[in-house]
Design a protein around this motif. Structure first.
Motif, PDB file in Angstrom:
ATOM      1  N   ALA A 289     -67.060   4.105 -40.639  1.00 42.74           N
ATOM      2  CA  ALA A 289     -66.774   5.330 -41.385  1.00 42.74           C
ATOM      3  C   ALA A 289     -66.928   5.126 -42.894  1.00 42.74           C
ATOM      4  O   ALA A 289     -67.444   6.006 -43.594  1.00 42.74           O
ATOM      5  N   GLN A 290     -66.511   3.969 -43.383  1.00 44.56           N
ATOM      6  CA  GLN A 290     -66.628   3.717 -44.821  1.00 44.56           C
ATOM      7  C   GLN A 290     -68.073   3.739 -45.288  1.00 44.56           C
ATOM      8  O   GLN A 290     -68.353   4.084 -46.441  1.00 44.56           O
ATOM      9  N   LYS A 291     -68.986   3.394 -44.393  1.00 39.45           N
ATOM     10  CA  LYS A 291     -70.396   3.349 -44.751  1.00 39.45           C
ATOM     11  C   LYS A 291     -71.134   4.642 -44.422  1.00 39.45           C
ATOM     12  O   LYS A 291     -72.027   5.066 -45.147  1.00 39.45           O
ATOM     13  N   GLN A 292     -70.765   5.271 -43.309  1.00 35.55           N
ATOM     14  CA  GLN A 292     -71.507   6.430 -42.834  1.00 35.55           C
ATOM     15  C   GLN A 292     -70.802   7.764 -43.034  1.00 35.55           C
ATOM     16  O   GLN A 292     -71.464   8.810 -43.082  1.00 35.55           O
ATOM     17  N   ALA A 293     -69.489   7.737 -43.135  1.00 37.52           N
ATOM     18  CA  ALA A 293     -68.721   8.979 -43.269  1.00 37.52           C
ATOM     19  C   ALA A 293     -67.536   8.754 -44.199  1.00 37.52           C
ATOM     20  O   ALA A 293     -66.380   8.765 -43.772  1.00 37.52           O
ATOM     21  N   PRO A 294     -67.801   8.543 -45.484  1.00 40.28           N
ATOM     22  CA  PRO A 294     -66.717   8.205 -46.415  1.00 40.28           C
ATOM     23  C   PRO A 294     -65.602   9.236 -46.502  1.00 40.28           C
ATOM     24  O   PRO A 294     -64.439   8.879 -46.733  1.00 40.28           O
ATOM     25  N   ASP A 295     -65.916  10.517 -46.308  1.00 34.41           N
ATOM     26  CA  ASP A 295     -64.872  11.546 -46.344  1.00 34.41           C
ATOM     27  C   ASP A 295     -63.917  11.394 -45.160  1.00 34.41           C
ATOM     28  O   ASP A 295     -62.722  11.673 -45.277  1.00 34.41           O
ATOM     29  N   ILE A 296     -64.466  10.953 -44.015  1.00 38.89           N
ATOM     30  CA  ILE A 296     -63.611  10.678 -42.854  1.00 38.89           C
ATOM     31  C   ILE A 296     -62.776   9.439 -43.114  1.00 38.89           C
ATOM     32  O   ILE A 296     -61.570   9.407 -42.848  1.00 38.89           O
ATOM     33  N   ALA A 297     -63.406   8.396 -43.656  1.00 37.27           N
ATOM     34  CA  ALA A 297     -62.727   7.115 -43.871  1.00 37.27           C
ATOM     35  C   ALA A 297     -61.499   7.257 -44.760  1.00 37.27           C
ATOM     36  O   ALA A 297     -60.456   6.654 -44.489  1.00 37.27           O
ATOM     37  N   LYS A 298     -61.607   8.059 -45.811  1.00 37.36           N
ATOM     38  CA  LYS A 298     -60.484   8.166 -46.751  1.00 37.36           C
ATOM     39  C   LYS A 298     -59.332   8.986 -46.169  1.00 37.36           C
ATOM     40  O   LYS A 298     -58.211   8.954 -46.698  1.00 37.36           O
ATOM     41  N   ASN A 299     -59.600   9.720 -45.099  1.00 35.69           N
ATOM     42  CA  ASN A 299     -58.567  10.547 -44.485  1.00 35.69           C
ATOM     43  C   ASN A 299     -58.220  10.087 -43.072  1.00 35.69           C
ATOM     44  O   ASN A 299     -57.861  10.895 -42.219  1.00 35.69           O
ATOM     45  N   MET A 300     -58.336   8.775 -42.839  1.00 39.16           N
ATOM     46  CA  MET A 300     -57.967   8.261 -41.525  1.00 39.16           C
ATOM     47  C   MET A 300     -57.040   7.068 -41.654  1.00 39.16           C
ATOM     48  O   MET A 300     -56.982   6.415 -42.702  1.00 39.16           O
ATOM     49  N   SER A 301     -56.306   6.821 -40.586  1.00 36.39           N
ATOM     50  CA  SER A 301     -55.427   5.660 -40.551  1.00 36.39           C
ATOM     51  C   SER A 301     -55.395   5.146 -39.116  1.00 36.39           C
ATOM     52  O   SER A 301     -56.111   5.645 -38.249  1.00 36.39           O
ATOM     53  N   HIS A 302     -54.538   4.134 -38.867  1.00 35.06           N
ATOM     54  CA  HIS A 302     -54.505   3.460 -37.569  1.00 35.06           C
ATOM     55  C   HIS A 302     -53.060   3.283 -37.128  1.00 35.06           C
ATOM     56  O   HIS A 302     -52.192   2.948 -37.933  1.00 35.06           O
ATOM     57  N   ALA A 303     -52.815   3.499 -35.848  1.00 34.96           N
ATOM     58  CA  ALA A 303     -51.461   3.378 -35.318  1.00 34.96           C
ATOM     59  C   ALA A 303     -51.468   2.621 -34.008  1.00 34.96           C
ATOM     60  O   ALA A 303     -52.437   2.660 -33.249  1.00 34.96           O
ATOM     61  N   ARG A 304     -50.359   1.935 -33.744  1.00 29.83           N
ATOM     62  CA  ARG A 304     -50.178   1.305 -32.441  1.00 29.83           C
ATOM     63  C   ARG A 304     -50.094   2.386 -31.371  1.00 29.83           C
ATOM     64  O   ARG A 304     -49.777   3.532 -31.653  1.00 29.83           O
ATOM     65  N   TYR A 305     -50.368   1.992 -30.139  1.00 30.76           N
ATOM     66  CA  TYR A 305     -50.198   2.931 -29.038  1.00 30.76           C
ATOM     67  C   TYR A 305     -48.725   3.365 -28.972  1.00 30.76           C
ATOM     68  O   TYR A 305     -47.822   2.589 -29.294  1.00 30.76           O
TER      69      TYR A 305
END
Length: 441
Positions: A289-305
């Motif tokens: 995402a950081q390379k192909q979709a920077p607008d998505i990358a800046k508005n995403m995060s990661h969570a445990r299940y």
């Protein structure tokens, strides 16, 4: 196959070539002036050491491993040929079956239990690595120790997480990822009702690894299991299994309809295109995402299940290194593994992999350079393997549990129901029959 001449090309120029997934490159063991070097008792004597490796979505992972192998080969009078392929598991199965071909390979999940009698004993090396680097997580031993002997080195695991759009969640009044499965259903319902991109957790036979990650984790978090602790008694037909399936039904009802047809890359493509708000994947999706979709990358995060009634339980996607017993270069291969598992090499791999390659050694947890300590969005992934399990839990990792995983029995149990191909009772019955054949019950 592209082979780099030992005398016609400098190592610096060779390593500047594109070294991507599916490309095999022989890494020349020579200095900048083209002269050969040797490494004593583990010298290859001008021969090649070959290996089949897992392809990832992060090209830098392949490039670094190629460079590390080249550095080792430079002092061992030979070459190292690493093939990174999406079909690496199938190729490894063929090598094991024929007892010929590559010297070493990267195994997946608990394949060490399937191939144990055709893998070299690595017990001394694994125990020394564990003593040096803070000890192994329990799940590492579960995956790689067969009948008391280490048949593979638990190199790292791929941290599977839920990748989510913080901006879309904010639009429905949610600022933190839900900690429970029922909470995820509630947020998914809000997204659907607001006509926003929906939750989309893959659950299909076409996407076996992503699907298994959710299927096993959800099953266990509801207190269900395919087999009892004895590793023999099939236990899938239970009220807990029905509760887990009911949760998946509820989630699927408010999710993107494509969840029952995604392959391993379909959900990634949809997420990167902004069509869905949540999906399960390694953090390699963020790298892309950081390379192909920077607008998505800046508005995403990661969570445990999320957690269920039985707490947070998660399938660990294991990556381990093994030497095939038919190899004529066992000692050089062991030496290469020792080099790759040194903190100077494994640490660098973990740094660039964004938890795609997370060491299973406790000594890495608090290193400042590790992604979970250096990147705020990955903070919650520290020590993910501590509560993780291998297929077949709470029974021991085994040839049978590995076979059940390969059969996709648990994935298909969920998938049949949410796709409408079978009712809950019928789908559980089919899974029970399949498991009894595998476990001999």
């Amino acid at each position: 196959m592209a082979h780099l001449s030992r005398t016609g090309m400098s190592r610096r120029h060779a390593l500047g070539l594109g070294l991507g997934a599916g490309l095999t490159v022989a890494l020349a063991a020579c200095g900048e002036d083209g002269t050969s070097t040797t490494g004593g008792g583990t010298s290859l004597g001008g021969a090649s050491l070959t290996g089949l490796m897992r392809a990832s979505f992060i090209p830098a992972i392949h490039e670094l491993q190629q460079k590390q192998a080249a550095a080792w080969a430079q002092t061992h009078d030979g070459t190292v040929e690493l093939t990174f392929a999406k079909e690496w598991r199938e190729q490894i199965a063929a090598v094991v079956e024929s007892r010929s071909g590559e010297d070493l390979g990267e195994l997946f999940a608990n394949q060490a239990h399937i191939y144990a009698d055709r893998l070299v004993d690595l017990t001394d090396l694994c125990e020394s690595i564990g003593e040096r680097d803070g000890g192994w997580y329990d799940v590492a031993r579960e995956a790689c120790v067969v009948d008391g002997r280490w048949r593979a080195i638990p190199r790292a695991y791929t941290a599977h997480v839920l990748n989510w759009r913080t901006d879309l969640f904010a639009q429905v009044g949610v600022t933190e990822f839900p900690t429970t499965w029922t909470g995820l259903v509630e947020v998914a319902t809000r997204l659907r009702d607001a006509k926003l991109p929906r939750v989309a957790l893959t659950m299909s036979q076409a996407g076996p690894n992503d699907s298994a990650s959710v299927a096993y984790s959800l099953l266990w978090s509801y207190g269900a299991a395919e087999v009892d602790k004895d590793g023999k008694t099939v236990a899938i037909n239970s009220a807990e299994t029905r509760a887990a399936i009911k949760l998946m039904q509820d989630l699927a009802a408010v999710s993107a309809p494509e969840i029952s047809s995604y392959d391993e890359g379909g959900n990634n493509t949809s997420f990167l295109a902004g069509k869905i708000a949540v999906t399960q994947n390694a953090t390699s999706i963020w790298y892309t995402a950081q390379k192909q979709a920077p607008d998505i990358a800046k508005n995403m995060s990661h969570a445990r299940y999320p957690q269920g009634p039985a707490g947070h339980q998660q399938l660990v996607e294991m990556n381990s290194l093994a030497i095939f017993s038919h190899s004529k270069r066992i000692e050089p291969a062991k030496d290469l593994f020792g080099y790759l598992m040194d903190k100077g090499q494994l640490g660098k791999l973990a740094e660039i992999a964004l938890t795609y390659y997370t060491p299973l050694l406790k000594g890495y947890d608090d290193l400042a350079t590790m992604p979970w300590n250096s990147e705020a969005k990955l903070k919650g992934l520290k020590g993910l393997a501590a509560g993780g399990h291998m297929p077949g839990w709470p029974g021991p990792a085994s040839r049978q549990s590995a076979q059940a995983y390969n059969n996709q029995t648990i994935v298909n149990m969920f998938a049949r129901v949410i796709s409408g191909k079978a009712g809950v009772d019928e789908s559980i019955r089919v899974a029970e029959d399949e498991l009894k054949k595998v476990y001999g019950g």
